[in-house]
Design a protein around this motif. Structure first.
Motif, PDB file in Angstrom:
ATOM      1  N   ASN A   9       0.885  -1.176   0.000  1.00  0.00           N
ATOM      2  CA  ASN A   9       0.000   0.000   0.000  1.00  0.00           C
ATOM      3  C   ASN A   9       0.916   1.217   0.000  1.00  0.00           C
ATOM      4  OD1 ASN A   9      -1.806   2.040   0.444  1.00  0.00           O
ATOM      5  ND2 ASN A   9      -2.272   1.467   2.573  1.00  0.00           N
ATOM      6  N   LYS A  11       0.270   4.268  -0.406  1.00  0.00           N
ATOM      7  CA  LYS A  11      -0.311   5.507   0.152  1.00  0.00           C
ATOM      8  C   LYS A  11       0.018   6.676  -0.784  1.00  0.00           C
ATOM      9  CE  LYS A  11      -0.079   3.339   4.633  1.00  0.00           C
ATOM     10  NZ  LYS A  11      -0.046   3.464   6.074  1.00  0.00           N
ATOM     11  N   HIS A  94      -9.531   1.908   4.233  1.00  0.00           N
ATOM     12  CA  HIS A  94      -8.297   2.007   5.017  1.00  0.00           C
ATOM     13  C   HIS A  94      -8.523   2.952   6.202  1.00  0.00           C
ATOM     14  CE1 HIS A  94      -4.211   2.961   6.179  1.00  0.00           C
ATOM     15  NE2 HIS A  94      -3.878   1.807   5.635  1.00  0.00           N
ATOM     16  N   GLU A  96      -6.811   5.228   7.390  1.00  0.00           N
ATOM     17  CA  GLU A  96      -6.511   6.644   7.111  1.00  0.00           C
ATOM     18  C   GLU A  96      -7.688   7.321   6.419  1.00  0.00           C
ATOM     19  OE1 GLU A  96      -2.774   5.870   5.176  1.00  0.00           O
ATOM     20  OE2 GLU A  96      -1.968   5.225   7.115  1.00  0.00           O
ATOM     21  N   GLU A 166      -6.102  -4.498  10.175  1.00  0.00           N
ATOM     22  CA  GLU A 166      -5.044  -3.534  10.468  1.00  0.00           C
ATOM     23  C   GLU A 166      -5.368  -2.777  11.754  1.00  0.00           C
ATOM     24  OE1 GLU A 166      -2.725  -2.488   6.621  1.00  0.00           O
ATOM     25  OE2 GLU A 166      -4.353  -1.066   6.865  1.00  0.00           O
ATOM     26  N   ALA A 170      -1.038   0.044  15.088  1.00  0.00           N
ATOM     27  CA  ALA A 170       0.167  -0.607  14.556  1.00  0.00           C
ATOM     28  C   ALA A 170       0.580  -0.046  13.204  1.00  0.00           C
ATOM     29  CB  ALA A 170      -0.067  -2.115  14.433  1.00  0.00           C
ATOM     30  N   ILE A 171      -0.219   0.860  12.655  1.00  0.00           N
ATOM     31  CA  ILE A 171       0.066   1.358  11.308  1.00  0.00           C
ATOM     32  C   ILE A 171       1.088   2.488  11.347  1.00  0.00           C
ATOM     33  CG2 ILE A 171      -0.900   2.527   9.285  1.00  0.00           C
ATOM     34  CD1 ILE A 171      -3.499   1.005   9.816  1.00  0.00           C
ATOM     35  N   GLY A 172       2.216   2.243  10.700  1.00  0.00           N
ATOM     36  CA  GLY A 172       3.256   3.262  10.580  1.00  0.00           C
ATOM     37  C   GLY A 172       3.915   3.630  11.899  1.00  0.00           C
ATOM     38  N   GLY A 211       0.101  -3.560   9.395  1.00  0.00           N
ATOM     39  CA  GLY A 211       0.514  -2.697  10.505  1.00  0.00           C
ATOM     40  C   GLY A 211       1.955  -2.996  10.849  1.00  0.00           C
ATOM     41  N   SER A 212       2.876  -2.213  10.260  1.00  0.00           N
ATOM     42  CA  SER A 212       4.308  -2.382  10.517  1.00  0.00           C
ATOM     43  C   SER A 212       4.806  -3.796  10.234  1.00  0.00           C
ATOM     44  CB  SER A 212       4.649  -1.964  11.957  1.00  0.00           C
ATOM     45  OG  SER A 212       4.335  -0.592  12.157  1.00  0.00           O
ATOM     46  N   MET A 213       4.231  -4.442   9.251  1.00  0.00           N
ATOM     47  CA  MET A 213       4.765  -5.737   8.824  1.00  0.00           C
ATOM     48  C   MET A 213       6.017  -5.453   7.998  1.00  0.00           C
ATOM     49  SD  MET A 213       2.445  -8.693   7.162  1.00  0.00           S
ATOM     50  CE  MET A 213       2.856 -10.391   7.044  1.00  0.00           C
ATOM     51  N   LEU A 231      -0.794  -6.544   4.322  1.00  0.00           N
ATOM     52  CA  LEU A 231      -0.938  -5.263   3.620  1.00  0.00           C
ATOM     53  C   LEU A 231       0.195  -4.392   4.170  1.00  0.00           C
ATOM     54  CD1 LEU A 231      -2.550  -3.608   1.604  1.00  0.00           C
ATOM     55  CD2 LEU A 231      -4.087  -2.923   3.432  1.00  0.00           C
ATOM     56  N   ILE A 232       1.099  -4.023   3.275  1.00  0.00           N
ATOM     57  CA  ILE A 232       2.390  -3.486   3.690  1.00  0.00           C
ATOM     58  C   ILE A 232       2.511  -2.026   3.276  1.00  0.00           C
ATOM     59  CG2 ILE A 232       4.882  -3.969   3.675  1.00  0.00           C
ATOM     60  CD1 ILE A 232       3.140  -6.475   4.221  1.00  0.00           C
ATOM     61  N   GLY A 233       2.672  -1.142   4.236  1.00  0.00           N
ATOM     62  CA  GLY A 233       2.840   0.269   3.919  1.00  0.00           C
ATOM     63  C   GLY A 233       4.306   0.612   3.732  1.00  0.00           C
ATOM     64  N   GLY A 234       4.934   1.095   4.788  1.00  0.00           N
ATOM     65  CA  GLY A 234       6.317   1.572   4.742  1.00  0.00           C
ATOM     66  C   GLY A 234       7.279   0.619   4.043  1.00  0.00           C
TER      67      GLY A 234
END
Ligand code: PGA
Length: 248
Positions: A9, A11, A94, A96, A166, A170-172, A211-213, A231-234
């Protein structure tokens, strides 16, 4: 039995130039992945991402979709527009969007229906805030979010849906839910789907953790029986990191 699905993701990150560089670097790194690989990009990057990933094992997703077919919704994007670009998945609900853009359980449900009607596969995000977890409301929140998101969705459509659990805290943040907490909470979601539909439908549904995976914790999380992907952000913004997660 369930094919794992790892989705990035992005973003609001990456210009077209950055997309070209990232996707080109990523393609050879994930080509042998056992998991299904998806990158969800900003609208402006979708055409580039679809073009570059043609003939590869990477599928492309959007990060939102409007519920109306077309009309006076300035700034919005319809399912037809995404389908025309060759998009496969779409993130819906999401946290956000819920936090900053007025997304509700009802608008999530409307978007899910619009996506499915055009053949897009929704990745529906659910998850509790820290306040809700500390207040003992996890089950209540997840049952509500899951039930409302799936309202009036036919059983056959569940094969085209992915749910992403999520936890908002835990997100970001670098704080991952422990594998056990993630697993137990996903079980609540699966049990809810079993009640809404039936056990077989719930057992077939893919539920991701998000969430921070990252490359460090992916193995432990993916070893849990209820966790079918991430679902991977950063960690999706750098090809080496994302490929380590994908090839866990
Ligand atoms: P994160 O984001 O991996 O940066 O925590 C996950 C998400 O918000 O989907």
């Amino acid at each position: 039995m369930r094919t794992p699905i790892i989705a990035g993701n992005w973003k609001m990150n990456n210009t077209i130039a950055a997309t070209k560089a990232l996707v080109t670097e990523l393609i050879p790194l994930v080509k042998d992945a056992k998991a299904e690989v998806v990158i969800c990009t900003p609208y402006t990057d979708l055409a580039t991402a679809v073009e570059l990933t043609k003939g590869t094992n990477i599928k492309v997703g959007a990060e939102n979709v409007h519920w109306a077919e077309k009309g006076a919704f300035t700034g919005e994007i319809s399912a037809d527009m995404l389908v025309e670009l060759g998009v496969t998945y779409v993130i819906i609900g999401h946290s956000e969007r819920r936090q900053y853009f007025g997304e509700t359980d009802q608008t999530v449900n409307a978007r899910v229906k619009a996506a499915l009607a055009k053949g897009l596969k929704p990745i529906i995000c659910v998850g509790e805030t820290l306040e809700e977890r500390e207040g003992g409301l996890v089950e209540e929140v997840l049952v509500r979010q899951t039930t409302e998101a799936l309202k009036d969705i036919a059983k056959e459509e569940l094969a085209n849906i992915v749910i992403a659990y999520e936890p908002v805290w835990a997100i970001g943040t670098g704080k991952t839910a422990t594998a056990e907490v993630a697993n137990d909470t996903i079980k609540i979601i699966r049990d809810t789907v079993a009640k809404l539909y039936d056990k077989a439908t719930a057992e077939a549904l893919r539920i991701q953790y998000g969430g921070s995976m990252n490359p460090k914790n992916v193995k432990e999380l993916m070893a849990m029986p209820e966790i079918d992907g991430g679902l991977i952000g950063g960690a999706s913004l750098k090809a080496p990191d994302f490929s380590l997660v994908v090839n866990y």
